[in-house]
Design a protein around this motif. Structure first.
Motif, mmCIF file in Angstrom:
data_model
loop_
_atom_site.group_PDB
_atom_site.id
_atom_site.type_symbol
_atom_site.label_atom_id
_atom_site.label_comp_id
_atom_site.label_asym_id
_atom_site.label_seq_id
_atom_site.Cartn_x
_atom_site.Cartn_y
_atom_site.Cartn_z
ATOM 1 N N ALA A 42 17.155 80.308 -93.183
ATOM 2 C CA ALA A 42 16.465 81.569 -93.439
ATOM 3 C C ALA A 42 17.157 82.769 -92.798
ATOM 4 O O ALA A 42 16.682 83.888 -92.952
ATOM 5 C CB ALA A 42 15.028 81.478 -92.924
ATOM 6 N N ILE A 43 18.266 82.552 -92.095
ATOM 7 C CA ILE A 43 18.944 83.657 -91.422
ATOM 8 C C ILE A 43 20.394 83.758 -91.878
ATOM 9 O O ILE A 43 20.905 82.873 -92.568
ATOM 10 C CB ILE A 43 18.882 83.495 -89.880
ATOM 11 C CG1 ILE A 43 19.606 82.240 -89.426
ATOM 12 C CG2 ILE A 43 17.441 83.483 -89.405
ATOM 13 C CD1 ILE A 43 19.754 82.111 -87.928
ATOM 14 N N LEU A 44 21.056 84.825 -91.487
ATOM 15 C CA LEU A 44 22.467 85.013 -91.814
ATOM 16 C C LEU A 44 23.323 84.009 -91.060
ATOM 17 O O LEU A 44 22.933 83.508 -89.996
ATOM 18 C CB LEU A 44 22.894 86.437 -91.466
ATOM 19 C CG LEU A 44 22.182 87.550 -92.240
ATOM 20 C CD1 LEU A 44 22.593 88.911 -91.705
ATOM 21 C CD2 LEU A 44 22.471 87.440 -93.724
ATOM 22 N N ALA A 45 24.496 83.731 -91.582
ATOM 23 C CA ALA A 45 25.364 82.682 -91.030
ATOM 24 C C ALA A 45 25.700 82.880 -89.552
ATOM 25 O O ALA A 45 25.772 81.918 -88.799
ATOM 26 C CB ALA A 45 26.650 82.601 -91.848
ATOM 27 N N ASN A 46 25.906 84.115 -89.107
ATOM 28 C CA ASN A 46 26.317 84.362 -87.726
ATOM 29 C C ASN A 46 25.161 84.580 -86.763
ATOM 30 O O ASN A 46 25.378 84.763 -85.572
ATOM 31 C CB ASN A 46 27.266 85.561 -87.667
ATOM 32 C CG ASN A 46 28.563 85.279 -88.392
ATOM 33 O OD1 ASN A 46 29.016 84.141 -88.456
ATOM 34 N ND2 ASN A 46 29.157 86.310 -88.955
ATOM 35 N N ASP A 47 23.939 84.602 -87.269
ATOM 36 C CA ASP A 47 22.773 84.828 -86.407
ATOM 37 C C ASP A 47 22.450 83.590 -85.588
ATOM 38 O O ASP A 47 22.780 82.468 -85.964
ATOM 39 C CB ASP A 47 21.559 85.230 -87.240
ATOM 40 C CG ASP A 47 21.673 86.636 -87.786
ATOM 41 O OD1 ASP A 47 22.546 87.396 -87.313
ATOM 42 O OD2 ASP A 47 20.897 86.987 -88.682
ATOM 43 N N LYS A 48 21.796 83.813 -84.477
ATOM 44 C CA LYS A 48 21.394 82.725 -83.574
ATOM 45 C C LYS A 48 19.869 82.652 -83.539
ATOM 46 O O LYS A 48 19.178 83.639 -83.747
ATOM 47 C CB LYS A 48 21.907 82.983 -82.151
ATOM 48 C CG LYS A 48 23.408 83.162 -82.045
ATOM 49 C CD LYS A 48 24.093 81.835 -82.051
ATOM 50 C CE LYS A 48 25.580 82.058 -81.793
ATOM 51 N NZ LYS A 48 26.398 81.075 -82.404
ATOM 52 N N ILE A 49 19.369 81.469 -83.236
ATOM 53 C CA ILE A 49 17.926 81.252 -83.095
ATOM 54 C C ILE A 49 17.657 80.905 -81.641
ATOM 55 O O ILE A 49 18.255 79.981 -81.088
ATOM 56 C CB ILE A 49 17.446 80.111 -84.007
ATOM 57 C CG1 ILE A 49 17.761 80.438 -85.464
ATOM 58 C CG2 ILE A 49 15.958 79.851 -83.809
ATOM 59 C CD1 ILE A 49 17.591 79.280 -86.404
ATOM 60 N N ALA A 50 16.752 81.653 -81.020
ATOM 61 C CA ALA A 50 16.425 81.431 -79.617
ATOM 62 C C ALA A 50 15.734 80.084 -79.433
ATOM 63 O O ALA A 50 14.978 79.633 -80.290
ATOM 64 C CB ALA A 50 15.529 82.551 -79.097
ATOM 65 N N LYS A 51 15.996 79.467 -78.300
ATOM 66 C CA LYS A 51 15.359 78.196 -77.965
ATOM 67 C C LYS A 51 13.840 78.330 -77.974
ATOM 68 O O LYS A 51 13.127 77.426 -78.418
ATOM 69 C CB LYS A 51 15.852 77.729 -76.594
ATOM 70 C CG LYS A 51 15.317 76.393 -76.179
ATOM 71 C CD LYS A 51 15.879 75.981 -74.827
ATOM 72 C CE LYS A 51 15.266 74.669 -74.369
ATOM 73 N NZ LYS A 51 15.729 74.283 -73.056
ATOM 74 N N ASP A 52 13.324 79.471 -77.513
ATOM 75 C CA ASP A 52 11.878 79.707 -77.502
ATOM 76 C C ASP A 52 11.292 79.704 -78.912
ATOM 77 O O ASP A 52 10.178 79.224 -79.127
ATOM 78 C CB ASP A 52 11.551 81.037 -76.819
ATOM 79 C CG ASP A 52 11.847 81.021 -75.329
ATOM 80 O OD1 ASP A 52 11.878 79.923 -74.737
ATOM 81 O OD2 ASP A 52 12.037 82.100 -74.760
ATOM 82 N N ALA A 53 12.042 80.223 -79.873
ATOM 83 C CA ALA A 53 11.566 80.237 -81.254
ATOM 84 C C ALA A 53 11.467 78.816 -81.791
ATOM 85 O O ALA A 53 10.489 78.456 -82.464
ATOM 86 C CB ALA A 53 12.497 81.072 -82.128
ATOM 87 N N LYS A 54 12.453 77.992 -81.493
ATOM 88 C CA LYS A 54 12.427 76.596 -81.925
ATOM 89 C C LYS A 54 11.270 75.853 -81.269
ATOM 90 O O LYS A 54 10.570 75.073 -81.929
ATOM 91 C CB LYS A 54 13.745 75.909 -81.574
ATOM 92 C CG LYS A 54 14.950 76.487 -82.276
ATOM 93 C CD LYS A 54 16.206 75.845 -81.744
ATOM 94 C CE LYS A 54 17.427 76.658 -82.091
ATOM 95 N NZ LYS A 54 18.635 76.139 -81.464
#
Length: 114
Positions: A42-54
């Motif tokens: 759901a995000i752009l290729a270079n974006d990161k997902i925070a551990k808190d979000a996961k």
């Protein structure tokens, strides 16, 4: 002959150890790696997902599993955020969600006329 499993995978021999219909405990919950894979779509290729979000998504998923819900909705996500200590973010998200719904309801009304 000792190499053969005593029961089929998933604990089908009646002794599932947790009362979850033969499903192993480690299979009942979404793993962080699976959550990351779903979120990255759901995000752009270079974006990161925070551990808190996961972790928030996993907590919401666990709640849905316990309550036998098939879909994680906003209520479960807000509950998970409160559980994990992100109360200060909940009210701004509710305001954003309300505005988002208003805009999309307005746009959907225009689709009727097109």
């Amino acid at each position: 002959m000792s190499d053969a499993p005593a029961s089929p995978p998933g604990g089908g021999g009646g002794g599932d150890g947790g009362g979850f219909g033969g499903v192993r405990e480690q299979d009942r919950f979404l793993h962080i790696a699976n959550i990351s894979s779903i979120m990255k779509k759901a995000i752009l290729a270079n974006d990161k997902i925070a551990k808190d979000a996961k972790e928030t998504l996993r907590e919401a998923s666990d709640k849905c599993q316990r309550e036998k819900l098939k879909t994680i909705n906003i209520d479960e996500l807000l509950w998970a955020m409160a559980t994990l200590g992100f109360q200060e973010h909940i009210e701004p998200l509710k305001v954003y969600l309300q505005k988002y719904r208003e805009v999309h309801a307005h746009l959907a009304m225009w689709d009727f006329f097109i």
